[in-house]
Design an enzyme around this catalytic site. Sequence first.
Site, short mmCIF file in Angstrom:
data_model
loop_
_atom_site.label_atom_id
_atom_site.label_comp_id
_atom_site.label_asym_id
_atom_site.label_seq_id
_atom_site.Cartn_x
_atom_site.Cartn_y
_atom_site.Cartn_z
N ASP A 64 -3.15 -51.46 21.81
CA ASP A 64 -4.25 -52.40 21.59
C ASP A 64 -5.42 -52.02 22.49
O ASP A 64 -5.27 -51.20 23.40
CB ASP A 64 -3.81 -53.86 21.75
N TYR A 66 -8.51 -51.68 25.21
CA TYR A 66 -8.72 -52.04 26.61
C TYR A 66 -9.32 -53.44 26.68
O TYR A 66 -10.12 -53.83 25.82
CB TYR A 66 -9.66 -51.05 27.28
N PHE A 77 -7.60 -45.04 23.22
CA PHE A 77 -7.64 -44.28 24.47
C PHE A 77 -9.06 -44.04 25.01
O PHE A 77 -9.23 -43.59 26.14
CB PHE A 77 -6.91 -42.93 24.35
N HIS A 186 4.88 -41.73 26.35
CA HIS A 186 3.49 -42.17 26.46
C HIS A 186 2.85 -41.55 27.71
O HIS A 186 3.52 -41.34 28.72
CB HIS A 186 3.46 -43.70 26.56
#
Length: 224
Positions: A64, A66, A77, A186
């Site tokens: 989701d 920032y 990202f 991740h």
Amino acid sequence: MGMITNDWLEAIQPEFSKPYYKELYSFVKDEYSKTIVYPPAEDIFNAFHFTPLKDVKVLLLGQDPYHNVNQAHGLSFSVLPGNDIPPSLQNIYKELHDDLGCYIPNNGYLKKWADQGVLLLNTVLTVRAHQANSHQGHGWEQFTDAVIEAVNAQDRPIVIFLWGSPAQKKAKMLTNPKHLVLKCPHPSPLSAYRGFFGCKHFSKANEFLKANGIEPIDWQIENI
């Protein structure tokens, strides 16, 4: 919410008339009217605006947006110029440096990737300020699953990066034998040392694209 107008519209138009989307739209509209939500409403669909479906070469799934001020702008990202580079993106840049020799830039603005065909898709497209995952479970996941299915249906070589277990849960949807699915932990500081570092996904993606006669991605983000 800013409307989608390019070739994505045909691919995901059926979603807009489904009951879940009407509920999602009402929920998101209400949230923007009552509280601070990121990204700005006009940026929610930037991943689609910047990367038309016909141009997708790589799908990079995030979770989701920032949730701090002036960071999120609709690309997974990526943060707007002027922000600190978030920890996961710092680790992405470290892997890019080790894999392809890219220098570490002074910003986290990834629009250059989107413009080249990297679909920077979060599975949830909005979030309340300072409340991570606050818009999970309200319908965005169903919408972005439809997007993933539209990518899966493309009859041409595409690379899909699945980083971390939430992204890897989407693997069962990715059935197209023409596509290359790359999985690893991740890039967050909690898991990057468990196999994200050294995954060489960026060079593997470019080798796959080149082998299929497709222009590779220039992954170097320039300093601003």
